[in-house]
Every structure is written in structure tokens, then in C-alpha cells.
Design a protein around this motif. Structure first.
Motif, PDB file in Angstrom:
ATOM      1  N   LEU A  30     -65.258  -4.336  33.386  1.00  0.00           N
ATOM      2  CA  LEU A  30     -65.383  -2.914  33.100  1.00  0.00           C
ATOM      3  C   LEU A  30     -65.540  -2.190  34.429  1.00  0.00           C
ATOM      4  O   LEU A  30     -66.369  -2.584  35.258  1.00  0.00           O
ATOM      5  CB  LEU A  30     -66.601  -2.645  32.211  1.00  0.00           C
ATOM      6  N   TYR A  31     -64.745  -1.154  34.604  1.00  0.00           N
ATOM      7  CA  TYR A  31     -64.780  -0.391  35.847  1.00  0.00           C
ATOM      8  C   TYR A  31     -64.962   1.090  35.538  1.00  0.00           C
ATOM      9  O   TYR A  31     -64.353   1.611  34.605  1.00  0.00           O
ATOM     10  CB  TYR A  31     -63.490  -0.592  36.651  1.00  0.00           C
ATOM     11  N   ASP A  32     -65.789   1.745  36.324  1.00  0.00           N
ATOM     12  CA  ASP A  32     -65.920   3.192  36.292  1.00  0.00           C
ATOM     13  C   ASP A  32     -64.997   3.722  37.382  1.00  0.00           C
ATOM     14  O   ASP A  32     -65.325   3.676  38.577  1.00  0.00           O
ATOM     15  CB  ASP A  32     -67.374   3.602  36.562  1.00  0.00           C
ATOM     16  N   LEU A  33     -63.832   4.195  36.988  1.00  0.00           N
ATOM     17  CA  LEU A  33     -62.803   4.573  37.952  1.00  0.00           C
ATOM     18  C   LEU A  33     -63.154   5.818  38.760  1.00  0.00           C
ATOM     19  O   LEU A  33     -62.616   6.006  39.851  1.00  0.00           O
ATOM     20  CB  LEU A  33     -61.462   4.741  37.247  1.00  0.00           C
ATOM     21  N   ASP A  34     -64.082   6.635  38.247  1.00  0.00           N
ATOM     22  CA  ASP A  34     -64.534   7.771  39.056  1.00  0.00           C
ATOM     23  C   ASP A  34     -65.321   7.289  40.269  1.00  0.00           C
ATOM     24  O   ASP A  34     -65.167   7.820  41.375  1.00  0.00           O
ATOM     25  CB  ASP A  34     -65.423   8.711  38.233  1.00  0.00           C
ATOM     26  N   LEU A  35     -66.166   6.295  40.075  1.00  0.00           N
ATOM     27  CA  LEU A  35     -67.008   5.777  41.150  1.00  0.00           C
ATOM     28  C   LEU A  35     -66.362   4.634  41.922  1.00  0.00           C
ATOM     29  O   LEU A  35     -66.741   4.366  43.065  1.00  0.00           O
ATOM     30  CB  LEU A  35     -68.344   5.289  40.579  1.00  0.00           C
ATOM     31  N   ALA A  45     -71.769  -5.942  32.798  1.00  0.00           N
ATOM     32  CA  ALA A  45     -73.146  -6.357  32.515  1.00  0.00           C
ATOM     33  C   ALA A  45     -74.101  -5.174  32.563  1.00  0.00           C
ATOM     34  O   ALA A  45     -75.068  -5.126  31.791  1.00  0.00           O
ATOM     35  CB  ALA A  45     -73.584  -7.434  33.500  1.00  0.00           C
ATOM     36  N   ASP A  46     -73.840  -4.223  33.427  1.00  0.00           N
ATOM     37  CA  ASP A  46     -74.700  -3.047  33.567  1.00  0.00           C
ATOM     38  C   ASP A  46     -74.493  -2.025  32.456  1.00  0.00           C
ATOM     39  O   ASP A  46     -75.365  -1.190  32.212  1.00  0.00           O
ATOM     40  CB  ASP A  46     -74.465  -2.367  34.914  1.00  0.00           C
ATOM     41  N   HIS A  47     -73.333  -2.059  31.820  1.00  0.00           N
ATOM     42  CA  HIS A  47     -72.986  -1.106  30.756  1.00  0.00           C
ATOM     43  C   HIS A  47     -72.522  -1.886  29.522  1.00  0.00           C
ATOM     44  O   HIS A  47     -71.413  -1.698  29.033  1.00  0.00           O
ATOM     45  CB  HIS A  47     -71.892  -0.152  31.236  1.00  0.00           C
ATOM     46  N   ALA A  51     -69.058  -1.760  27.182  1.00  0.00           N
ATOM     47  CA  ALA A  51     -68.217  -2.953  27.054  1.00  0.00           C
ATOM     48  C   ALA A  51     -68.085  -3.368  25.587  1.00  0.00           C
ATOM     49  O   ALA A  51     -66.997  -3.739  25.137  1.00  0.00           O
ATOM     50  CB  ALA A  51     -68.774  -4.096  27.895  1.00  0.00           C
ATOM     51  N   ALA A  52     -69.171  -3.290  24.823  1.00  0.00           N
ATOM     52  CA  ALA A  52     -69.134  -3.665  23.404  1.00  0.00           C
ATOM     53  C   ALA A  52     -68.193  -2.754  22.617  1.00  0.00           C
ATOM     54  O   ALA A  52     -67.448  -3.223  21.745  1.00  0.00           O
ATOM     55  CB  ALA A  52     -70.537  -3.613  22.812  1.00  0.00           C
TER      56      ALA A  52
END
Length: 81
Positions: A30-35, A45-47, A51-52
């Protein structure tokens, strides 16, 4: 997105999120493309809640795809009877 090349990947892009799951072993990214536009830090794992959500979405998309292929093979057999 789906690719069966090598690892059978399913992916969803939604706003700033990009989620990727490898079908054979369930490995998630999972990637936060803004950051992280270069997708260097997997934040699954952090979100886990995000992810679910996308895990459920890709499972539904995979089932839809599989139903489509089953119907296509039934309607258009590869071998003549």
C-alpha cells in the motif's frame, strides 16, 4: 489492474492510495502516492484498515474476472466437440 505475468498481481488506484496484492501468497503493498510518489515505502502495516478495504475490493474484482472467464470459456470453447 490485473496482470498474470509472473506473480498474478491485482491492484487498485483510488485517490492518493495505490494497493497491490500478489494472489499466490497474499503479499500486500500500500502506497500513499501524495507522500511517496515513487512507491518506496510500503505502508500496508501502518494503515491496515485501508489495506483491508482494498483487499475486499480486489477479492470482489478477482471473483468478477473469474466469472467472466468461466462464461467466456463456456460460450466459446477452445476445442470443437
Amino acid at each position: 489492474m490485473h496482470t498474470n505475468y509472473k506473480d498474478d498481481l491485482n491492484a487498485v488506484r483510488d485517490g492518493n492510495w495505490k494497493y497491490i496484492v500478489r494472489t499466490k501468497d497474499g503479499k500486500e503493498e500500500l502506497y500513499d502516492l501524495d507522500l511517496d510518489p515513487l512507491e518506496k515505502t510500503n505502508v500496508a502495516a501502518d494503515h491496515s484498515d485501508v489495506a483491508a478495504t482494498y483487499r475486499d475490493v480486489t477479492a470482489k474484482l478477482r471473483e468478477h474476472r473469474d466469472q467472466y472467464y468461466r462464461k467466456a470459456l463456456k460460450d466459446f470453447p477452445l476445442h470443437a466437440p
